[in-house]
Each structure stands twice: as C-alpha cells, then as structure tokens.
Design a protein around this motif. Structure first.
Motif, mmCIF file in Angstrom:
data_model
loop_
_atom_site.group_PDB
_atom_site.id
_atom_site.type_symbol
_atom_site.label_atom_id
_atom_site.label_comp_id
_atom_site.label_asym_id
_atom_site.label_seq_id
_atom_site.Cartn_x
_atom_site.Cartn_y
_atom_site.Cartn_z
ATOM 1 N N ALA A 172 -12.847 -6.808 -9.793
ATOM 2 C CA ALA A 172 -13.288 -8.149 -9.407
ATOM 3 C C ALA A 172 -12.508 -8.638 -8.192
ATOM 4 O O ALA A 172 -13.070 -9.252 -7.275
ATOM 5 N N ALA A 173 -11.197 -8.343 -8.167
ATOM 6 C CA ALA A 173 -10.383 -8.720 -7.018
ATOM 7 C C ALA A 173 -10.847 -8.008 -5.753
ATOM 8 O O ALA A 173 -10.831 -8.570 -4.658
ATOM 9 N N LEU B 278 0.803 -1.227 0.000
ATOM 10 C CA LEU B 278 0.000 0.000 0.000
ATOM 11 C C LEU B 278 0.834 1.273 0.000
ATOM 12 O O LEU B 278 0.376 2.307 -0.483
ATOM 13 N N CYS B 279 2.052 1.217 0.547
ATOM 14 C CA CYS B 279 2.888 2.428 0.640
ATOM 15 C C CYS B 279 3.981 2.471 -0.427
ATOM 16 O O CYS B 279 4.022 3.380 -1.255
ATOM 17 N N VAL C 263 -2.363 -5.189 -5.489
ATOM 18 C CA VAL C 263 -1.364 -5.992 -6.208
ATOM 19 C C VAL C 263 -1.825 -6.272 -7.630
ATOM 20 O O VAL C 263 -1.051 -6.149 -8.596
ATOM 21 N N VAL C 264 -3.104 -6.636 -7.790
ATOM 22 C CA VAL C 264 -3.643 -6.923 -9.124
ATOM 23 C C VAL C 264 -3.582 -5.672 -9.995
ATOM 24 O O VAL C 264 -3.184 -5.727 -11.167
ATOM 25 N N GLY C 265 -3.965 -4.528 -9.422
ATOM 26 C CA GLY C 265 -3.938 -3.281 -10.187
ATOM 27 C C GLY C 265 -2.535 -2.888 -10.614
ATOM 28 O O GLY C 265 -2.313 -2.462 -11.755
ATOM 29 N N ILE C 266 -1.571 -3.034 -9.698
ATOM 30 C CA ILE C 266 -0.181 -2.694 -10.021
ATOM 31 C C ILE C 266 0.374 -3.647 -11.080
ATOM 32 O O ILE C 266 1.076 -3.232 -12.006
ATOM 33 N N PRO D 188 -7.540 -5.239 1.166
ATOM 34 C CA PRO D 188 -7.223 -4.250 0.127
ATOM 35 C C PRO D 188 -5.899 -4.542 -0.581
ATOM 36 O O PRO D 188 -5.627 -3.962 -1.630
ATOM 37 N N LEU D 189 -5.096 -5.437 0.001
ATOM 38 C CA LEU D 189 -3.802 -5.744 -0.613
ATOM 39 C C LEU D 189 -3.973 -6.442 -1.957
ATOM 40 O O LEU D 189 -3.204 -6.208 -2.892
ATOM 41 N N VAL D 190 -4.989 -7.305 -2.061
ATOM 42 C CA VAL D 190 -5.173 -8.088 -3.283
ATOM 43 C C VAL D 190 -5.489 -7.199 -4.486
ATOM 44 O O VAL D 190 -4.802 -7.286 -5.517
#
Length: 438
Positions: free
Chosen positions: A265-266, A51-52, A278-281, A273-275
């Motif tokens: 969807a994730a 997140l950071c 990570v998917v977006g990045i 919120p980590l999932v």
C-alpha cells in the motif's frame, strides 16, 4: 585529581573555544564548504541509508545469526584452502553492487564469525571495486583499456593486499588458526540451501534496489532494461522474501502478509521507493522482535548492533569528507575547503606525485556506486592523466573517510593504517605503470 586527565579536558575546552572564536564565517570558501557538507550529508541520507545500509545491516545479521561459524570458516577461515578463500573473496564484488560503506556491515559480520584476516580484507576491498556495471561503464566512457585495467587491478589488489595483511599479522593469524583447528564441526540448524535462499534473496533485493543507470546515452540493451525494470525485479525478490519468512524462518504467516499488504500500500500511494522500504523494514523488525523463536529475534537484534556500531562513524566521516573535499554527485559539484581546481591541477601528467596524490584523494573521498566514472570523466577533461585516473579508480571506490573510521572500529588503528597504506601504494604504482603504457 588526575593532572593528566584534567589537562586533557582543558585542552579540549581551549581547542573548541579557539575554533568557535576564529570561525571564518565571512569567507566564501568556508561558506561553500559548509554548503558542501550539508549537501553531501543530505544526499547520503536520501540515497544510501534506506536503500543501501539498512538492507546491508539485515544481511550482516543473517551472517551473524543464521550462518554458522563453521560455515564461514569453511570458506574464509583456517580450514579453508587459500585459493578457495581468496577466489571467493576477490570476486564477490561481481555479485554485490555496493559502495565502500555498504560493504562494511558484511565485512564486520564475517570478521566476527572467524574469517581469516587475509580473505576478510580481500572481501572488503573487492566488494565495492569489482561492481560489474561500474566496470562496463568505465570501459564505455573512459575507454576499454581503462575498463580492463580496472578489473585486473581490482582482482589483483584484493588477493595481494589480503595476502600481505595476513603475512604482516601472521602471529595473530597463527593463533586464530590453531584455535579454529580445534573448532568442532557444528551441524547447521536448517538445510544450507534454505539459509542460502534467504541470504541471496536479501542480497538481490539490495542489488536491484540500488541498480544504477548505465549511462545517459544508453537507452536500450540488457543493462538499460534491468535499470528500467529494477523495481519490478526488486518486488519479485520481495515476494520470494515473504516465502522465506513464512516457510524457512517459520514466522506467523498472518503477520507476514499484513506487513506485506501495508508495504505494498505504501508503494502504491507514493512515488518514492524510500517509503515502502522503510515500511517494509519496520514491519520486518516488529514481526521478528515479537516472534516466539529466539533466533528470529536475535536476527533483528544483531542487525541493530551493527547499525549502532557503524552508523555514527559513517555520519561523522560523511560530514568531514564533505567539508574537506566537497560534494559531487549527479549534476551537483560543490567544492569543500580544498578547492576542486587545486585537485585538478595536481593530477595532470604521470609523475609519482600526481599518481600518489590521486590515490590519496580517492582514498579519502566518498564515491557512491557508479559516481566515480562521471567524476573522473570531468577530471580527465580538465587535464587529469590516465595514470592518476586509474590510481583514483583503484583507491576510490573501496576506501573513503567514513569507511576508514568504521574499519578502525572493527580491526583496530594499526591494521586500518596498514590496509589504507597498501591500497594507496599499490594504486600509485598501478597508475604509474598504466600511465607509462597508455
């Protein structure tokens, strides 16, 4: 055979052997320090990397690729008016709610783009120090005088430390200034408002994704509303990012929308919120790396360069800090090899030593955004003086052992030692004055 080189290798082999041979595995303090190391490393990986740091790396990539060197020098370089450069740098923390590690990619980026040492150092210090929510939390929990002293001290520190660093290394700065005076004004590749829109969209995603709860006793008001709705706000800025990717960076809209749908969807299929982050990045990285435009590929490659440079040093610093000083976060307090009660007993009163010791502990200990306030609340309840408390507040959030290791990699050992020494000395003096007055 080089005798010096071979003796060095032999020395390392002997040192590692002796450490392994004499490991005090039966010592409860050693076992607790190992647990603190593992706990802090796990907590840091869960709470700060995804997140950071990852969003911060992409923001640093924006500075390195999309913001021209001329634009950086306009506000931070030799051509900038000093009052403009230091004002912008010293109040940046009110926008960037970041910790001492998250600020590092941004500092590294503007430093490489030609920012003067003084403004760059002011930015490095102020980023974590003048978090507006942390200032408010300090005033609410530790007293209004502590909150006011913190914000005055942080802004003053940023300007003074930056100015002193610029003066000490004036010969290097003079050479850089002469070089920059001959630097041609290059036209921007796109209108500045577009680059600013893209940059601040990423910044606001970083800020609200990490927005901390204003306090356990706070259940209403504007700050609480922002915390309670932070993921909706983050989602709104994520939609603006889609707009920026399609209409400003000119990425293929079909790929961007597919990435957005997968990320959404994730988000709906998990509570963490980590999932989706990570998917977006991952989606953003794949889309930019496979794009036909060189500048978009360069953005992600530059982001990767910052990650390679910074992450290993941060990991080493977190491990060492956890072992020495323990792991303190949320409701967890595990002592390191240096017991917490030792620290508490050494920061009582308002002596020169207690303020200096508090500054040193603050400088090496890692504080995530907002965690320094409840930690100090506990220390003050255990007898810590107000002066040492302010000293730790002014040294702690902007410095940490992981932070120092990365800064050394960016600007060298001598400048890093000078910077850390200035922060510690000024924090000690400020604590002495504050403790005498209150």
């Amino acid at each position: 055979m080089e005798l010096k080189k071979e003796l060095k290798i032999l020395g390392w082999i002997i040192a590692i052997f002796l450490v392994a041979f004499f490991l005090p595995l039966d010592s409860s303090r050693f076992q607790e320090a190992i647990m603190a190391t593992l706990d802090l490393t796990k907590w840091y990986a869960r709470e700060h990397v995804v997140l950071c740091l990852l969003p911060a790396f992409f923001i640093a990539g924006v500075i390195a690729v999309f913001i021209s060197q001329g634009a950086v020098m306009k506000y931070f370089g030799a051509k900038a008016k000093k009052w403009v450069a230091y004002t912008v740098a010293s109040v940046s923390g009110t926008i960037l709610a970041v910790c001492s590690c998250t600020i590092l990619p941004l500092f590294s980026s503007i430093h490489k783009r030609g920012a003067g040492l003084g403004p760059a150092i002011a930015f490095l210090y102020s980023g974590p120090a003048i978090n507006i929510l942390a200032i408010i939390l300090t005033a609410r929990i530790l007293g209004i005088e502590m909150g006011i002293a913190r914000i005055i001290g942080a802004v003053t520190f940023a300007v003074i430390i930056g100015s002193i660093m610029s003066f000490i290394y004036r010969k290097e700065e003079k050479a850089k200034k002469e070089e920059q005076m001959n630097f041609p004004d290059m036209p921007e590749e796109r209108p500045m408002w577009q680059t600013a829109f893209h940059f601040f969209t990423l910044v606001l995603i970083l800020v609200f994704a990490n927005w901390g709860k204003p306090g356990d006793d706070v259940t209403s008001g504007g700050w609480y509303w922002l915390w309670a709705n932070k993921w909706y706000i983050t989602s709104f800025f994520s939609i603006l990012l889609l707009f920026s990717l399609i209409f400003i960076l000119k990425l293929p809209w079909k790929k961007v929308l597919v990435g957005a749908v997968i990320t959404a969807a994730a988000a709906f299929t998990t509570t963490s919120p980590l999932v989706p982050m990570v998917v977006g990045i991952a989606a953003l990285s794949l889309i930019t790396l496979t794009d036909k435009q060189d500048v978009n590929r360069e953005w992600t490659l530059s982001t990767w360069d910052f990650a390679k440079q910074i992450m290993p040093l941060l990991a080493l610093g977190v491990v060492v800090a956890g072992f020495l000083l323990g792991s303190t976060h949320d409701d967890t307090a595990i002592a390191g090899i240096i017991p917490n009660q030792w620290i508490s007993s050494l920061v009582g009163g308002n002596s020169l030593f207690s303020n200096f010791f508090a500054s040193i502990v603050g400088a090496f200990m890692y504080f995530a955004t907002l965690t320094e306030v409840p930690i100090l609340q506990g220390l003050m309840a255990a007898g810590m003086g107000k002066g040492p408390a302010l000293a730790l507040l002014l040294a702690g959030p902007s410095l940490s052992l992981p932070n120092m290791l990365v800064i050394r990699g960016v600007m060298g050992t001598r400048k890093t030692i000078t910077y850390v020494a200035l922060v510690v000395v000024m924090a000690t003096i400020s604590g002495l004055i504050f403790g005498a007055l209150f």
